[in-house]
Design an enzyme around this catalytic site. Sequence first.
Site, PDB file in Angstrom:
ATOM      1  N   CYS A 187      38.308 -16.036  36.234  1.00 51.63           N
ATOM      2  CA  CYS A 187      39.093 -16.677  35.239  1.00 51.63           C
ATOM      3  C   CYS A 187      38.979 -16.430  33.612  1.00 51.63           C
ATOM      4  CB  CYS A 187      39.184 -17.852  35.306  1.00 51.63           C
ATOM      5  SG  CYS A 187      37.826 -19.039  36.044  1.00 51.63           S
ATOM      6  N   ARG A 203      28.090 -15.026  43.717  1.00 53.22           N
ATOM      7  CA  ARG A 203      27.959 -17.209  44.057  1.00 53.22           C
ATOM      8  C   ARG A 203      26.449 -17.353  44.364  1.00 53.22           C
ATOM      9  NH1 ARG A 203      33.528 -19.481  44.296  1.00 53.22           N
ATOM     10  NH2 ARG A 203      34.335 -18.522  41.945  1.00 53.22           N
ATOM     11  N   GLN A 240      36.495 -10.551  45.585  1.00 57.53           N
ATOM     12  CA  GLN A 240      37.925 -12.144  44.911  1.00 57.53           C
ATOM     13  C   GLN A 240      39.364 -11.080  45.052  1.00 57.53           C
ATOM     14  OE1 GLN A 240      37.613 -15.482  42.738  1.00 57.53           O
ATOM     15  NE2 GLN A 240      37.753 -16.159  43.831  1.00 57.53           N
ATOM     16  N   ASP A 298      41.373 -12.057  43.140  1.00 54.65           N
ATOM     17  CA  ASP A 298      41.951 -13.102  42.248  1.00 54.65           C
ATOM     18  C   ASP A 298      43.428 -12.740  41.911  1.00 54.65           C
ATOM     19  OD1 ASP A 298      41.306 -15.577  40.741  1.00 54.65           O
ATOM     20  OD2 ASP A 298      39.980 -14.461  39.853  1.00 54.65           O
ATOM     21  N   HIS A 323      46.284 -14.475  38.103  1.00 52.30           N
ATOM     22  CA  HIS A 323      46.319 -15.881  37.297  1.00 52.30           C
ATOM     23  C   HIS A 323      47.458 -15.695  36.745  1.00 52.30           C
ATOM     24  CE1 HIS A 323      41.716 -15.666  37.338  1.00 52.30           C
ATOM     25  NE2 HIS A 323      41.890 -17.182  37.597  1.00 52.30           N
ATOM     26  N   LYS A 370      46.590 -28.669  43.736  1.00 49.91           N
ATOM     27  CA  LYS A 370      46.179 -27.349  44.155  1.00 49.91           C
ATOM     28  C   LYS A 370      46.766 -27.236  45.930  1.00 49.91           C
ATOM     29  CE  LYS A 370      41.797 -28.090  46.764  1.00 49.91           C
ATOM     30  NZ  LYS A 370      41.178 -26.788  46.786  1.00 49.91           N
ATOM     31  N   HIS A 412      45.900 -20.651  38.968  1.00 54.17           N
ATOM     32  CA  HIS A 412      44.869 -19.555  39.783  1.00 54.17           C
ATOM     33  C   HIS A 412      45.688 -19.300  41.079  1.00 54.17           C
ATOM     34  CE1 HIS A 412      41.626 -20.162  37.538  1.00 54.17           C
ATOM     35  NE2 HIS A 412      42.198 -21.717  37.047  1.00 54.17           N
TER      36      HIS A 412
END
Length: 597
Positions: free
Chosen positions: A292, A321, A339, A341, A343, A423, A469
């Site tokens: 992000c 991670r 990921q 991902d 946005h 979320k 996200h």
Amino acid sequence: MSTFEKPAALPAEQRLALIRHSVSHIMAQAVTRLFPGTKVAIGPSIENGFYYDFQLPKQITNEDLPPIEEEMKIIIDSRQDFVRVELSREEALKRFADEPFKTELINELPGGEIISVYENRGTGEDNETGSWVDLCRGPHVSNTREIHSGAFKLQSIAGAYWRGDEKRPMLTRIYGTAWENPKDLKAHLAFLEEVEKRDHRRVGRELDLFSTHEEAGAGLIYWHPNGGRMRVAIEDFWRTEHYRSGYEILYTPHIGKSWLWETSGHLGFYRANMYSPMEIDNQDYIIKPMNCPFHIMIYKNKQRSYRDLPLRWAELGTVYRYERSGVLHGLLRVRGFTQDDAHIFCTPAQMEDEILEVLRFSLWIWKVFGFKEIKAYLATKPAESVGEQSRWDAALESLRKAVNAEGLAYEIDEGGGAFYGPKIDLKVKDALGREWQMTTIQFDFNEPERFGMTFVDTDGQHKRPYMIHRALLGSLERFFGVLIEHFGGAFPPWIAPEQAAVIPVAEGFNGYAKKVQEELVKRDLRVSAELDDGRLNAKIRECQNRKIPYMLVAGQREADEGTVSIRLRDGRQLDPMKVADFAAYLTEKISTRSLEL
């Protein structure tokens, strides 16, 4: 032998928890009888079973489990009562003076709290097991006759630190399962057998999809050619559908200055999961744990107007991670993953439409992959949070409207939102009925503020955009693991690593088989030719073991007519086809992403 008596009527889940907790006590009683000097820790009921932790005078193996089971049956058949007894702290400490783990728990109880223990007291004339006592809040069944001696099984042995602390003693944990009757136990064991057959680590080895290498780095995935072919198919589909849904694809660096993570706030609350900085040009750089902040930097590359919004930006971004070695698990829990991902940056007026669109998109993608049972969990504002209340209210309402508009079953996760926004989590059920948490659609009121993100609205004023996200599949690694177990390795043709295999009936037809393979490969189909000198039936069995959807048998008639005989991996057969016709048949299966052969 005592007669089994069904426990008093209770809701099924409560009744099973009662039985399992009681069986854990019975197991502990049996272990302490068989292994004198054993120190007992804790033994709760858990989903589908129970466990108990022990400090044993000797190391035990799975070979010790059957004798423990037999001792448990003796205890059950002796018709012991479970009797609750309340003690003062002094009485409890005296009763458990030789049990260090129980003593520790007693000393931590608040002053004045009633301390309860449960004694197993034999009642039958044939009782030879004596009594046994355990520190416990309860409840339990009233008598062991309420437990069916044929409805439990000890399953495995593991190590477990006392209270989960690596600095505390390592204990021996024995896991078991218990049910109301033998029929339910048998069904559960059959389910576990199917789970074992579908285990993605096992199937991954059998189909040569991926591997891990502890000596080269734990929690890191090596994708083999077969897994690579599947990943390309999945990624190509992912990119195509994102472009069709109005997304743009981004690529961002793998490292960034620590300034990024200080500004985003991750260094303050996520440091334990981030890898240590590396020094470059006298500056600290950190390998990225999420994408992000990089997407925000692209947003801030120029001033944005309401006319630019919404922006839907997606990335297959590899992140790293830290996870403790004890929790790493094949593809499902790793240290490096890609990921999927995205946005979304939008105005307040666009927010509801964007949330509905991203939810619809997510649900559609899951159904394409064959997951039909999907449930939403709507997480609301926690006690500690950032962002204006009006933004929280509007965001939460947009999430609620979206799940209602899609007629999606959902539960409220009260206070379960992140501190920076509410979320939706989507959980999908696989072919075995197991629920997996996958998609997350998450508002973020934190990073736009910290990075000073703005857009120029219709009134000429600089305003803060909404930032959403969205991780749809979660990560390619974890999704791949779930996908393997959902299909048991028998993938639909469009994502199967090998879509067809050409099998000559004898060596003399290798040339024709090779020609068929080459013609199909030219049409972008994933096809092998089995040209070794093995027997036909052995080759067919080998291809079935590789779970190849179509086996194309080629002999004299096929060579003369330019056809192939088609055998499916499930044993069914299709009528012979011309090679071009089969190519068109398979191409249609792929283009429609059919789940059927």
